[in-house]
Design a protein around this motif. Structure first.
Motif, PDB file in Angstrom:
ATOM      1  N   VAL A 125      17.641  26.128  67.948  1.00 21.61           N
ATOM      2  CA  VAL A 125      16.509  25.237  67.679  1.00 21.61           C
ATOM      3  C   VAL A 125      16.804  23.907  68.362  1.00 21.61           C
ATOM      4  CG1 VAL A 125      15.142  24.079  65.919  1.00 21.61           C
ATOM      5  CG2 VAL A 125      16.069  26.351  65.470  1.00 21.61           C
ATOM      6  N   PRO A 126      16.172  23.660  69.521  1.00 22.17           N
ATOM      7  CA  PRO A 126      16.412  22.392  70.218  1.00 22.17           C
ATOM      8  C   PRO A 126      15.903  21.206  69.407  1.00 22.17           C
ATOM      9  CG  PRO A 126      15.269  23.966  71.630  1.00 22.17           C
ATOM     10  CD  PRO A 126      15.251  24.516  70.236  1.00 22.17           C
ATOM     11  N   HIS A 127      16.606  20.092  69.543  1.00 22.65           N
ATOM     12  CA  HIS A 127      16.224  18.863  68.854  1.00 22.65           C
ATOM     13  C   HIS A 127      15.852  17.824  69.916  1.00 22.65           C
ATOM     14  CE1 HIS A 127      16.275  15.397  66.252  1.00 22.65           C
ATOM     15  NE2 HIS A 127      17.191  14.827  67.005  1.00 22.65           N
ATOM     16  N   ALA A 128      14.659  17.236  69.785  1.00 25.33           N
ATOM     17  CA  ALA A 128      14.198  16.232  70.747  1.00 25.33           C
ATOM     18  C   ALA A 128      14.356  14.835  70.158  1.00 25.33           C
ATOM     19  CB  ALA A 128      12.752  16.487  71.119  1.00 25.33           C
ATOM     20  N   ARG A 129      14.935  13.956  70.953  1.00 23.42           N
ATOM     21  CA  ARG A 129      15.058  12.545  70.580  1.00 23.42           C
ATOM     22  C   ARG A 129      14.134  11.751  71.499  1.00 23.42           C
ATOM     23  NH1 ARG A 129      19.650   8.498  72.294  1.00 23.42           N
ATOM     24  NH2 ARG A 129      18.937   6.678  71.169  1.00 23.42           N
ATOM     25  N   THR A 130      13.287  10.925  70.933  1.00 20.07           N
ATOM     26  CA  THR A 130      12.318  10.177  71.735  1.00 20.07           C
ATOM     27  C   THR A 130      12.775   8.740  71.943  1.00 20.07           C
ATOM     28  OG1 THR A 130      11.045   9.496  69.813  1.00 20.07           O
ATOM     29  CG2 THR A 130      10.402  11.556  70.858  1.00 20.07           C
ATOM     30  N   TYR A 131      12.339   8.175  73.043  1.00 19.72           N
ATOM     31  CA  TYR A 131      12.553   6.766  73.359  1.00 19.72           C
ATOM     32  C   TYR A 131      11.162   6.121  73.352  1.00 19.72           C
ATOM     33  CZ  TYR A 131      17.026   8.602  74.846  1.00 19.72           C
ATOM     34  OH  TYR A 131      18.245   9.242  74.872  1.00 19.72           O
ATOM     35  N   ALA A 132      10.804   5.541  72.232  1.00 24.90           N
ATOM     36  CA  ALA A 132       9.431   5.069  72.004  1.00 24.90           C
ATOM     37  C   ALA A 132       9.015   3.918  72.906  1.00 24.90           C
ATOM     38  CB  ALA A 132       9.260   4.663  70.542  1.00 24.90           C
ATOM     39  N   SER A 133       9.966   3.205  73.486  1.00 24.30           N
ATOM     40  CA  SER A 133       9.590   2.036  74.290  1.00 24.30           C
ATOM     41  C   SER A 133       8.782   2.424  75.524  1.00 24.30           C
ATOM     42  CB  SER A 133      10.828   1.248  74.703  1.00 24.30           C
ATOM     43  OG  SER A 133      11.713   2.068  75.447  1.00 24.30           O
ATOM     44  N   TRP A 134       9.073   3.572  76.129  1.00 26.17           N
ATOM     45  CA  TRP A 134       8.357   3.948  77.352  1.00 26.17           C
ATOM     46  C   TRP A 134       6.893   4.301  77.095  1.00 26.17           C
ATOM     47  CZ3 TRP A 134      10.865   1.585  80.647  1.00 26.17           C
ATOM     48  CH2 TRP A 134      12.255   1.623  80.716  1.00 26.17           C
ATOM     49  N   PRO A 135       6.572   5.092  76.071  1.00 28.49           N
ATOM     50  CA  PRO A 135       5.150   5.306  75.790  1.00 28.49           C
ATOM     51  C   PRO A 135       4.417   4.015  75.417  1.00 28.49           C
ATOM     52  CG  PRO A 135       6.446   7.028  74.752  1.00 28.49           C
ATOM     53  CD  PRO A 135       7.413   6.009  75.282  1.00 28.49           C
ATOM     54  N   VAL A 136       5.100   3.110  74.703  1.00 24.83           N
ATOM     55  CA  VAL A 136       4.470   1.841  74.331  1.00 24.83           C
ATOM     56  C   VAL A 136       4.151   1.020  75.586  1.00 24.83           C
ATOM     57  CG1 VAL A 136       4.879  -0.388  73.198  1.00 24.83           C
ATOM     58  CG2 VAL A 136       5.454   1.736  72.011  1.00 24.83           C
ATOM     59  N   LEU A 137       5.105   0.955  76.510  1.00 29.28           N
ATOM     60  CA  LEU A 137       4.854   0.222  77.764  1.00 29.28           C
ATOM     61  C   LEU A 137       3.752   0.886  78.584  1.00 29.28           C
ATOM     62  CD1 LEU A 137       8.491  -0.747  78.795  1.00 29.28           C
ATOM     63  CD2 LEU A 137       6.675  -2.264  77.998  1.00 29.28           C
ATOM     64  N   THR A 138       3.695   2.209  78.561  1.00 24.79           N
ATOM     65  CA  THR A 138       2.611   2.910  79.254  1.00 24.79           C
ATOM     66  C   THR A 138       1.270   2.543  78.632  1.00 24.79           C
ATOM     67  OG1 THR A 138       4.063   4.741  79.842  1.00 24.79           O
ATOM     68  CG2 THR A 138       1.707   5.187  79.878  1.00 24.79           C
ATOM     69  N   GLY A 139       1.224   2.459  77.313  1.00 27.01           N
ATOM     70  CA  GLY A 139      -0.007   2.045  76.638  1.00 27.01           C
ATOM     71  C   GLY A 139      -0.421   0.634  77.015  1.00 27.01           C
ATOM     72  N   LEU A 140       0.548  -0.265  77.137  1.00 31.02           N
ATOM     73  CA  LEU A 140       0.233  -1.638  77.557  1.00 31.02           C
ATOM     74  C   LEU A 140      -0.310  -1.671  78.989  1.00 31.02           C
ATOM     75  CD1 LEU A 140       3.233  -3.586  75.988  1.00 31.02           C
ATOM     76  CD2 LEU A 140       0.855  -3.537  75.202  1.00 31.02           C
ATOM     77  N   CYS A 141       0.270  -0.854  79.853  1.00 31.95           N
ATOM     78  CA  CYS A 141      -0.256  -0.763  81.226  1.00 31.95           C
ATOM     79  C   CYS A 141      -1.679  -0.196  81.214  1.00 31.95           C
ATOM     80  CB  CYS A 141       0.659   0.105  82.083  1.00 31.95           C
ATOM     81  SG  CYS A 141       2.237  -0.673  82.472  1.00 31.95           S
ATOM     82  N   GLY A 142      -1.923   0.747  80.310  1.00 28.02           N
ATOM     83  CA  GLY A 142      -3.278   1.279  80.157  1.00 28.02           C
ATOM     84  C   GLY A 142      -4.257   0.209  79.723  1.00 28.02           C
ATOM     85  N   VAL A 143      -3.802  -0.701  78.865  1.00 27.51           N
ATOM     86  CA  VAL A 143      -4.653  -1.818  78.438  1.00 27.51           C
ATOM     87  C   VAL A 143      -4.983  -2.715  79.634  1.00 27.51           C
ATOM     88  CG1 VAL A 143      -4.710  -3.922  77.024  1.00 27.51           C
ATOM     89  CG2 VAL A 143      -3.910  -1.776  76.037  1.00 27.51           C
ATOM     90  N   LEU A 144      -4.027  -2.921  80.542  1.00 30.23           N
ATOM     91  CA  LEU A 144      -4.300  -3.713  81.746  1.00 30.23           C
ATOM     92  C   LEU A 144      -5.385  -3.057  82.599  1.00 30.23           C
ATOM     93  CD1 LEU A 144      -0.706  -4.758  82.922  1.00 30.23           C
ATOM     94  CD2 LEU A 144      -2.400  -6.161  81.740  1.00 30.23           C
ATOM     95  N   VAL A 145      -5.276  -1.741  82.782  1.00 32.45           N
ATOM     96  CA  VAL A 145      -6.279  -1.020  83.582  1.00 32.45           C
ATOM     97  C   VAL A 145      -7.635  -1.059  82.880  1.00 32.45           C
ATOM     98  CG1 VAL A 145      -6.917   1.239  84.539  1.00 32.45           C
ATOM     99  CG2 VAL A 145      -4.542   0.455  84.676  1.00 32.45           C
ATOM    100  N   LEU A 146      -7.640  -0.874  81.565  1.00 29.06           N
ATOM    101  CA  LEU A 146      -8.878  -0.931  80.792  1.00 29.06           C
ATOM    102  C   LEU A 146      -9.528  -2.308  80.902  1.00 29.06           C
ATOM    103  CD1 LEU A 146     -10.866   0.113  78.605  1.00 29.06           C
ATOM    104  CD2 LEU A 146      -9.177  -0.557  76.905  1.00 29.06           C
TER     105      LEU A 146
END
Length: 192
Positions: A125-146
């Motif tokens: 059973v693989p275990h995934a560890r996430t690094y939340a900062s990258w999706p958050v920064l992607t969301g902020l970049c999305g806000v710039l495009v929006l």
């Protein structure tokens, strides 16, 4: 420059957002660890943002194309391009939210099997560890495009097209012919 200020700001926001997403997508967003029996070490697989979710990269390319489209269009067409950019920015925000969670066990197994074919994932059973900062920064970049897209929809139809200064102005044919004959009379070569 003041006349082109809002125009340049809109293009800069779009460009920063799109390039930011493309750069962030190359970073490690998740690490999948698959336990293996001794004496083998656990298998560790780092997943970039492109592997976790390819949609932000595609949306960033749409946003980059939008920069060119805004430069090449004017009027209502430019407003439509702005609307598409706003939708792309909104989609970037949405995809960054959905990519923030860890991969499901089924998807983690599939990714490990695809990238590390020698690892047996049938019983593990693989275990995934996430690094939340990258999706958050992607969301902020999305806000710039929006924001850029919304600004272009609101004000873009009023901005002058960048290429309009290079378009030929309608000339009076009789004046053009007279100017050419005058130049020939002076001895000027029109082919120079």
């Amino acid at each position: 420059m003041k006349r082109h200020g809002p125009y340049a700001v809109a293009l800069l926001l779009d460009l920063l957002g799109a390039v930011g997403v493309l750069l962030i997508a190359t970073r490690t967003w998740q690490t999948v660890t698959t336990p293996r029996p001794a004496p083998l070490h656990d298998d560790v697989l780092d997943l970039t943002g492109r592997t976790v979710d390819a949609a932000p990269t595609a949306l960033a390319l749409v946003a980059l194309a939008g920069v060119v489209a805004v430069l090449a269009t004017r009027g209502v067409v430019r407003r439509v391009v702005g609307g598409l950019l706003a939708v792309a920015g909104l989609a970037l925000v949405w995809r960054s939210i959905t990519a923030a969670g860890a991969l499901s066990t089924r998807r983690a197994r599939a990714v490990v099997a695809e990238h590390h074919a020698t690892v047996d994932v049938s019983g593990a059973v693989p275990h995934a560890r996430t690094y939340a900062s990258w999706p958050v920064l992607t969301g902020l970049c999305g806000v710039l495009v929006l924001t850029s897209g919304a600004f272009i929809v609101w004000r873009g139809h009023r901005w002058q097209a960048m290429s309009s200064r290079y378009e030929a102005q309608p000339a009076d044919p009789s004046k053009a012919a007279a100017t050419m004959w005058t130049a020939l009379d002076r001895g000027d070569d029109p082919t120079d």
